[in-house]
Design a protein around this motif. Sequence first.
Motif, short mmCIF file in Angstrom:
data_model
loop_
_atom_site.label_atom_id
_atom_site.label_comp_id
_atom_site.label_asym_id
_atom_site.label_seq_id
_atom_site.Cartn_x
_atom_site.Cartn_y
_atom_site.Cartn_z
N GLU A 230 0.82 11.79 -5.61
CA GLU A 230 1.81 12.65 -4.96
C GLU A 230 2.95 11.82 -4.38
O GLU A 230 4.13 12.16 -4.53
CB GLU A 230 1.13 13.45 -3.85
CG GLU A 230 2.05 14.34 -3.06
CD GLU A 230 1.30 15.05 -1.94
OE1 GLU A 230 1.65 14.84 -0.77
OE2 GLU A 230 0.35 15.79 -2.26
N ALA A 231 2.62 10.68 -3.74
CA ALA A 231 3.63 9.86 -3.07
C ALA A 231 4.44 9.04 -4.07
O ALA A 231 5.64 8.79 -3.87
CB ALA A 231 2.96 8.93 -2.05
N GLY A 232 3.80 8.58 -5.14
CA GLY A 232 4.47 7.67 -6.07
C GLY A 232 5.11 8.37 -7.25
O GLY A 232 5.48 7.71 -8.23
N GLY A 233 5.27 9.68 -7.18
CA GLY A 233 5.88 10.40 -8.29
C GLY A 233 7.33 10.01 -8.50
O GLY A 233 7.83 10.02 -9.64
N GLN A 234 8.01 9.65 -7.40
CA GLN A 234 9.42 9.28 -7.50
C GLN A 234 9.61 7.77 -7.61
O GLN A 234 10.29 7.27 -8.48
CB GLN A 234 10.18 9.82 -6.28
CG GLN A 234 10.15 11.34 -6.16
CD GLN A 234 10.74 12.04 -7.36
OE1 GLN A 234 11.78 11.61 -7.88
NE2 GLN A 234 10.10 13.10 -7.82
N GLU A 235 8.99 7.04 -6.69
CA GLU A 235 9.09 5.58 -6.74
C GLU A 235 7.86 4.94 -6.11
O GLU A 235 7.23 5.52 -5.22
CB GLU A 235 10.37 5.08 -6.04
CG GLU A 235 10.49 5.46 -4.58
CD GLU A 235 11.77 4.94 -3.96
OE1 GLU A 235 12.51 4.21 -4.63
OE2 GLU A 235 12.01 5.26 -2.78
N TRP A 236 7.53 3.78 -6.61
CA TRP A 236 6.41 3.02 -6.06
C TRP A 236 6.72 1.55 -6.20
O TRP A 236 7.69 1.15 -6.86
CB TRP A 236 5.11 3.40 -6.75
CG TRP A 236 5.07 3.11 -8.23
CD1 TRP A 236 5.67 3.82 -9.23
CD2 TRP A 236 4.39 2.02 -8.87
NE1 TRP A 236 5.43 3.25 -10.45
CE2 TRP A 236 4.64 2.16 -10.27
CE3 TRP A 236 3.60 0.97 -8.42
CZ2 TRP A 236 4.13 1.26 -11.21
CZ3 TRP A 236 3.08 0.08 -9.34
CH2 TRP A 236 3.36 0.22 -10.72
N TYR A 237 5.91 0.71 -5.54
CA TYR A 237 6.24 -0.71 -5.43
C TYR A 237 4.99 -1.56 -5.62
O TYR A 237 3.85 -1.08 -5.53
CB TYR A 237 6.82 -1.02 -4.04
CG TYR A 237 7.89 -0.09 -3.57
CD1 TYR A 237 9.23 -0.39 -3.78
CD2 TYR A 237 7.57 1.09 -2.89
CE1 TYR A 237 10.24 0.46 -3.33
CE2 TYR A 237 8.57 1.94 -2.44
CZ TYR A 237 9.90 1.63 -2.67
OH TYR A 237 10.88 2.47 -2.22
#
Length: 381
Positions: free
Chosen positions: A69-76
């Motif tokens: 849910e949190a990394g659908g747009q961007e992740w690191y």
Amino acid sequence: MKTIRHTATLFYYDGPQVFEARDAIGGHYVAVMVEPQGEQDRYLVAGVAPERLRQFRSGTLDLRSLLVEAGGQEWYLAMTADGLDQPLVLVPQQTLLMESGLLPDEGFVLHDRPAEDLALKEARERNNLVLEIAVDPPESAEEHRIRVGTLVGLLGHVQTMVKHAYGAALRDLSLDTRRAIDRSDAHLLDVVIPAASGSFRVVLEGAKSPDLLGQNELARALGRVDVLFEMASDPQQALAAVKANSGHLAGAYLRLLRFLVKHQMGLRYAWAEPSFTKPNCRAITEAEAGPLVSALSGVSNLGSESVELVGALEKADVVSGAWRIATPEGTYSGEIKPGGPSLEGLRLGSGYRFSCIEEIEEVEGTGREQRTLYLIEHRPA
């Protein structure tokens, strides 16, 4: 270049596997350890909504769902070679998180089942030790309320007892262990829910965050408090338990019981750490508090502690009995009770060993303590 700082470890196994972090403007992140790169630990990092992070901490949301849910747009990705004390630099990733091969399996939650008890639920959501206190003063009979003075006094007595319980627990540890513990503010509690639903309840949280293993130093103190309340329904057994913990902790416990009797109320409490499966609960009723106060009040020097001071004598007033001695730990002042040893013949500047009894009296209406050192014996050092 975006950086984050570790704020709380959520899962630990041979190192922090899952932790919470914040960026410079207070944004929330969750980091999950993945395969290392060389000698450096490597973490998958995603920004998360505070409410979803709270649900993960409480065990109602699994880790994979949180990350997807949190990394659908961007992740690191972030790497560290020097532990988590330093800021971690976030490296943005271009591939889709679902296709990275780094996501954990489904079903990983922090706790086996959701908590039903308020103290345990709050401990998990806050990732810290939580203490819940419930009282039933006369004014709460008709509606959910408590006098301001009663609430302030109650919290003051509880905090004082926890402080002395922590000091008593530390004395059981080795000197090296005590020196290794950061004791600054370790005994302090913060009110986080001033009036929970139900009978009048207050929820408090440890003022200091837990260590990497999720443990809070306050647990040492509350374990001692549990011992005192264990036999509250049996004055004789309770008396034996309190005598075994004689000193400032016992004195603080007696003052709390007197406060309960004065305000015609009992007390219930529960405390938990995030890893608990159920909270530790204790209680004392108004009917139990009265006989216990009577039994404890008959014990002499119940709240006194022995103190040994070695240093140079700075003051010795033969008439008033006042004295002052400078030790490597600091300067201490005290007095002599009627019939105590005389200060006559002592020389200022000379070294002495003072054997003292420290007594604490509550300053009425302030919640503060007044400590007095009484000299019992002196001899040349």
